[in-house]
Design an enzyme around this catalytic site. Structure first.
Site, short mmCIF file in Angstrom:
data_model
loop_
_atom_site.label_atom_id
_atom_site.label_comp_id
_atom_site.label_asym_id
_atom_site.label_seq_id
_atom_site.Cartn_x
_atom_site.Cartn_y
_atom_site.Cartn_z
N HIS A 149 -8.12 7.36 3.75
CA HIS A 149 -8.84 8.34 4.57
C HIS A 149 -9.75 9.25 3.75
O HIS A 149 -10.58 9.97 4.32
CB HIS A 149 -7.86 9.22 5.34
N ASP A 185 -2.44 -0.74 7.69
CA ASP A 185 -1.81 0.55 7.98
C ASP A 185 -1.86 0.85 9.47
O ASP A 185 -2.73 0.35 10.19
CB ASP A 185 -2.60 1.62 7.21
N ASP A 268 3.67 2.33 7.61
CA ASP A 268 3.86 3.16 8.81
C ASP A 268 3.71 2.38 10.10
O ASP A 268 3.91 2.93 11.19
CB ASP A 268 2.94 4.38 8.80
#
Length: 383
Positions: A149, A185, A268
């Site tokens: 990110h 992810d 995640d």
């Protein structure tokens, strides 16, 4: 072990493939983002300890990560931003203007004692991997990486620097022509997509929960043409990831003919993670890594998200086993069980964890129907 004071060329003959190599650091063992932050948990240190306890990590395969220098970080990040992160570490505070401008010192991106050194070390590992893979074929694993990110001049989503971008740029600067970036992810790999939106040397593909922050990566978003996005619904299962792998990720990779593949395997998206509503087993991620790694002679595998200490540690240990051709679905050793039983977690799920979190590396499979929504996303991406 590679001596970081010597250039990589002196350690490996140009004709000799390298790896699999595991890049790690002791900085992650004692560093957290703060007691209440999702990254208060041990992750990389657990993967290192478990891999060693299972007998899967020989000291000759382990490289101690260097710390990226400001000049290296400036290959992608603005120098004023880099200096601000360094100042935040030195002073343990920022003025309100800098905090707002750079998004540092807020809940998601706090100021903590190693706020520069820790992400600079993760980036240094990925830069080292990028340099080695530009020079040699092989496989390198940097589970501390995957901070997808991070923006050029701003922290975002727990990510201060964008190590996947820095690794890819290092490969391209080293002469590679095409790099395929596959992001598994639970959160959209927005920072990497933005960095290479107009660069036809890099194809970025992200599989992520469609209704989760940062709320980008819609199926029709191609970011200048060199991006593909596969937003998936909640309760995403193993069979659906297998379908996407077979019908989108692998065909896209084969069609791109990359010199290197970079795989971001955040944990995640697993069923036991608190920050997504996806339902994968770690076996599904291992299968994806195993398949994607066949697409190019140079492979860099990174970590990413993952906020349950047991599920992320077990998953990333299994990734390392997979890269070495080892089946992770075996009984844990006594030493490995001790590593797992020593973990703690302040969240409710950590107060009475299920026994298999202590006694297995591999999750039970989580198959299910391949829903029409998944088929439609794949059709749209491949059209």
């Amino acid at each position: 072990m590679l001596n970081q004071s010597q250039p990589a060329q002196s350690q490996f003959a140009q004709s000799q493939p390298i790896g699999p190599l595991f890049i790690g650091s002791e900085i992650y063992r004692a560093s957290t983002y703060g007691k209440k932050h999702p990254l208060a948990i041990p992750r990389v240190s657990t993967a290192i300890d478990l891999s060693r306890a299972m007998g899967w990590l020989d000291h000759r395969a382990y490289l101690d990560s260097p710390r990226a220098t400001p000049d290296q970080l400036a290959r992608f990040h603005d120098r004023s931003y880099i200096e601000t992160v360094r100042r935040a570490e030195a002073e343990q505070r920022l003025d309100p203007e800098a905090r707002d401008r750079y998004n540092i010192g807020r809940l998601e991106n706090p100021i903590f004692p190693e706020v520069f050194r820790r992400p600079a070390t993760a980036s240094g590992g990925s830069i080292l991997a990028g340099r080695l893979l530009a020079e040699h074929e092989g496989v390198i694993y940097n589970p501390a990486g995957g901070t997808h990110h991070g923006l050029r001049d701003r922290a975002s989503g727990f990510c201060y620097f964008n190590d996947p971008v820095l690794a890819i740029l290092t490969m391209l600067d080293g002469g590679l022509r095409r790099v395929y970036y596959a992001d598994l992810d639970a959160h959209h790999g927005d920072g990497v997509e933005y960095a290479f939106a107009d660069d036809d040397r890099v194809l970025t593909v992200s599989v992520h929960e469609g209704t989760r922050w940062p709320f980008t990566g819609k199926v029709g978003d191609r970011a200048g043409g060199m991006a593909r996005n596969l937003p998936v619904p909640v309760e995403f299962n193993d069979s659906e990831l297998d379908y996407i792998l077979e019908n989108a990720l692998m065909p896209l990779g084969r069609g791109f003919t990359p010199d290197a593949v970079v795989i971001q395997c955040g944990a995640d998206a697993l069923a036991d993670d608190p920050l997504s509503r996806l339902e994968l087993s770690n076996r599904a991620l291992w299968n994806a890594v195993r398949s994607l790694a066949t697409l190019a002679p140079r492979v860099l595998v990174l970590g990413g998200g993952g906020y349950n200490p047991w599920s992320v540690g077990r998953c990333w240990t299994g990734v390392w086993a997979t890269l070495n051709g080892i089946d992770p679905d075996v009984p844990v050793t006594q030493d490995a069980e001790e590593v797992l039983r020593a973990l703690t977690w302040s969240r409710r799920q950590g107060q009475n964890p299920p026994e298999h979190w202590f006694t297995t590396i591999a999750d039970a499979p989580r198959p299910g129907p391949v829903r029409d929504e998944i088929r439609q996303v794949v059709d749209a991406v491949m059209s």
